[in-house]
Enzyme design. Structure first.
Site, PDB file in Angstrom:
ATOM      1  N   ALA A  59      77.487  52.652  81.635  1.00  0.00           N
ATOM      2  CA  ALA A  59      76.429  52.007  82.425  1.00  0.00           C
ATOM      3  C   ALA A  59      75.060  52.434  81.923  1.00  0.00           C
ATOM      4  CB  ALA A  59      76.563  52.394  83.897  1.00  0.00           C
ATOM      5  N   TYR A 124      67.925  49.314  88.770  1.00  0.00           N
ATOM      6  CA  TYR A 124      69.235  49.933  88.557  1.00  0.00           C
ATOM      7  C   TYR A 124      70.194  49.567  89.688  1.00  0.00           C
ATOM      8  CZ  TYR A 124      72.804  53.593  88.748  1.00  0.00           C
ATOM      9  OH  TYR A 124      73.997  54.266  88.848  1.00  0.00           O
TER      10      TYR A 124
END
Length: 280
Positions: A59, A124
């Site tokens: 990620a 995010y």
């Protein structure tokens, strides 16, 4: 065979360690092995390997940097996750997607249930939530696991930063109004491996037990490491950062209990074991 993406990160590293400890055949890959944003490459790689489960840890996690690098963050966290999910669907494989407390806005005082209202405040958080939606839309054999405040042996984290600064300074200002649960990757990895070999699909919250503020966490680190550095609690309003953090990250672990998964140990116990691991 289990495939783990993001093997160079804190969590991916410990998952591979745990799988090997259990003598489960596995492969850990990093960005150098596979670009998850390349749809065709992902499809071909996973199809060829044919894993029973993909534990997707890779990620974009630089929370503040993401505010400026929106496209890159989206590409990795949303497109990359969609590519993995599509590849899993093609071979009827299970998928575990690691998500975050940042999918919530953290404005309430309640303990947050897995199906609670999602309202991410940062780039995010938004991309991680969109990743969740991609997984749910494409698969039925999935686990979405939200965690928070992660620390492990492989990589940088809050504990390592506090230990370093605690040796250099007499006092530190640390935020006291963001509340959550620290999570030791060794403990989380064990749970994720239990999930990977089960069929108890769903959305879960997984952190070490107990809640604290960052300031309380820092104080515990100094005490357990026998450092004399004093922690001065400050409000978030006095700590400047690009991305907005949720104030309340208290995640409910009810869904773990309902599916008969073990809860993780208390965060204080986890910290103690981690400090021993760092010394070793």
């Amino acid at each position: 065979m289990l495939l783990v993406t993001g093997v160079n990160g804190q969590l991916g590293f410990d998952i591979i360690k745990e799988l090997r400890k259990r003598s489960i055949e596995c492969l850990g890959i990093s960005r150098g092995d596979l670009d998850i944003t390349d749809k065709n490459a992902v499809c071909e790689y996973i199809s060829k390997l044919n894993p029973e489960c993909v534990i997707h840890c890779a990620a974009y996690t630089a929370v503040d940097k993401a505010e400026d690098e929106r496209e890159i963050c989206y590409k990795v966290n949303v497109d990359g996750t969609e590519n993995i999910a599509k590849a899993c669907k093609n071979i009827d494989s299970k998928m575990i997607y690691i998500s975050t407390d940042y999918v919530f806005n953290g404005k309430s005082d309640t303990i947050l249930d897995v199906d609670g209202y999602k309202d991410p405040l940062s780039v995010y958080g938004k991309t991680k939530y969109q990743g969740e939606l991609k997984v749910q839309a494409l698969l039925s054999k999935y686990f979405i696991v939200r965690t928070s405040w992660v620390f492990g042996i492989n990589g940088s984290n809050f504990v390592k930063t506090m230990l370093k600064l605690g040796k250099q300074r007499e006092s530190l200002n640390v935020v006291c109004d963001q509340i959550g649960s620290p999570t030791y990757t060794v403990d989380l990895a064990s749970l994720l491996c239990d999930m990977a070999i089960s069929e108890r699909y769903g959305i879960y919250h997984a952190t070490n037990e107990g809640f604290c503020s960052w300031a309380e966490f820092a104080t515990e680190i100094m005490e357990k490491a026998n450092l004399d550095c004093i922690i001065n609690p400050i409000p978030t309003s006095e700590y400047q950062s690009k991305a907005i953090r949720p104030l309340n990250s208290k995640l409910s672990k009810k869904s773990l209990g309902k599916s008969s998964f073990s809860l993780l140990p208390k965060w204080q116990d986890a910290l103690e074991r981690y400090l021993i691991e760092l010394e070793g």
